[in-house]
Design a protein around this motif. Structure first.
Motif, PDB file in Angstrom:
ATOM      1  N   ARG A 114       0.680  -1.337  -0.103  1.00 55.80           N
ATOM      2  CA  ARG A 114      -0.196   0.004   0.098  1.00 55.80           C
ATOM      3  C   ARG A 114       0.953   1.328   0.058  1.00 55.80           C
ATOM      4  N   PRO A 119       2.168   5.281  -8.020  1.00 56.41           N
ATOM      5  CA  PRO A 119       0.941   4.651  -8.270  1.00 56.41           C
ATOM      6  C   PRO A 119       1.018   3.111  -8.779  1.00 56.41           C
ATOM      7  N   CYS A 139      -3.561  -1.538  -3.811  1.00 50.17           N
ATOM      8  CA  CYS A 139      -3.214  -0.934  -4.861  1.00 50.17           C
ATOM      9  C   CYS A 139      -3.983   0.535  -4.841  1.00 50.17           C
ATOM     10  N   ASP A 140      -3.677   1.556  -5.616  1.00 52.78           N
ATOM     11  CA  ASP A 140      -4.317   2.932  -5.681  1.00 52.78           C
ATOM     12  C   ASP A 140      -5.529   2.886  -6.309  1.00 52.78           C
ATOM     13  N   LYS A 229       0.376  10.583  -3.749  1.00 51.92           N
ATOM     14  CA  LYS A 229      -0.087   9.207  -3.040  1.00 51.92           C
ATOM     15  C   LYS A 229       0.004   9.420  -1.548  1.00 51.92           C
ATOM     16  N   ASN A 233      -2.839   8.951   1.185  1.00 53.33           N
ATOM     17  CA  ASN A 233      -3.021   7.903   2.146  1.00 53.33           C
ATOM     18  C   ASN A 233      -2.763   8.415   3.751  1.00 53.33           C
TER      19      ASN A 233
END
Length: 280
Positions: A114, A119, A139-140, A229, A233
């Protein structure tokens, strides 16, 4: 780790890596070797400065049937690999060995994937069951074929959910409870409506659509992608995701210990698929 037996590593376009699970005869069931090789492939892509986007795909009609329940001597197999985390005691007595193993290759790997600073896109067809969710949820972005179906049947097997307990953030509270309580299938179309899946495409267009999306993302500066990202997150973790995940993992271990006392095995055997019971 440079060569892989259970998966393929490809570079289908500039700045794109594609990792393909390659145990179609087992419906890409995840034994110890596959998980360590997958971690090695993710490391390879993460550490390659030319790669901006990572695709995770699978050969065969189904993405993954989850943990390989037929693997023999799984705890002994841990000795064949250099562990990534710092937990130890994979052959200790009682609950210690099982918790150590799951801390390393289940929740540990999923959390690690994660947080890859690039990406990642899951490309999913057919069935994706329990442990399979622990590959796609880190996964994104998730792109699903029209025939994709998702299932967490762990409650049927006497456990409160898969080790990487991201259900509330993927589905929302009420749908997460329904998925767990009923152990019913979730279709690709319904997963898209809930926000778990980004796109649903015809089966024949799955690989092409996913690669086109990866190439579009790869046009962006890598450092900016990393920062974006990291920011998203962090927003999710600020909602309490990490602490909730640890609580769910602890309860998962309690369920295993309970089942060992009651059934003599980690899960309630009445919830195992008849096909698995016949061939196990």
């Amino acid at each position: 780790m440079t060569g892989f037996d259970t998966l393929l590593y490809e570079n289908p376009a500039p700045h794109v890596a594609r990792i393909v699970l390659n145990r179609p005869d087992t419906r890409n069931a995840q034994d110890t070797k596959l998980l360590y090789e997958l971690n090695g492939a993710f490391d390879k892509a993460a550490q390659d400065n030319d790669v901006k986007v990572i695709i995770l795909a699978a050969n065969g009609p189904h993405f993954s049937s989850g943990h390989d329940l037929r693997e023999r001597d799984a705890h002994a197999a841990m000795k064949d690999y250099r562990t990534v985390g710092t937990w130890c005691g994979f052959e200790c007595a009682g609950a210690e060995a099982q918790m150590a193993r799951e801390k390393e290759i289940y929740i540990g790997f999923s959390e690690r994937w994660r947080n890859i600073p690039k990406p990642t896109i899951a490309e999913v067809q057919g069935k994706c069951i329990a442990g399979g969710l622990m590959l796609v949820w880190p996964c994104d972005i998730i792109v699903a074929a029209e025939d994709a179906m998702f299932l967490d049947n762990t409650v049927a097997m006497g456990v409160g959910g898969a080790e990487f307990f991201n259900h509330p953030w993927e589905l929302g509270i009420r749908k997460a409870k329904e998925l767990l309580f009923t152990a019913d299938w979730l279709t690709a179309a319904d997963a898209e409506k809930l926000g778990m899946v980004n796109h649903v495409v015809p089966n024949g267009e799955l690989a092409g659509f996913t690669l086109a999306l990866a190439k579009k993302i790869a046009e962006k500066p890598l450092f900016a992608l990393k920062l974006a990202k990291e920011a998203v997150n962090a927003a999710q973790d600020a909602q309490g995701r990490n602490s909730a995940m640890q609580t769910a993992f602890a309860l998962h271990q309690l369920a295993h210990s309970h089942n060992m006392q009651v059934h003599g095995m980690l899960i309630d055997p009445t919830g195992i698929s008849p096909a698995v019971r016949r061939k196990g």
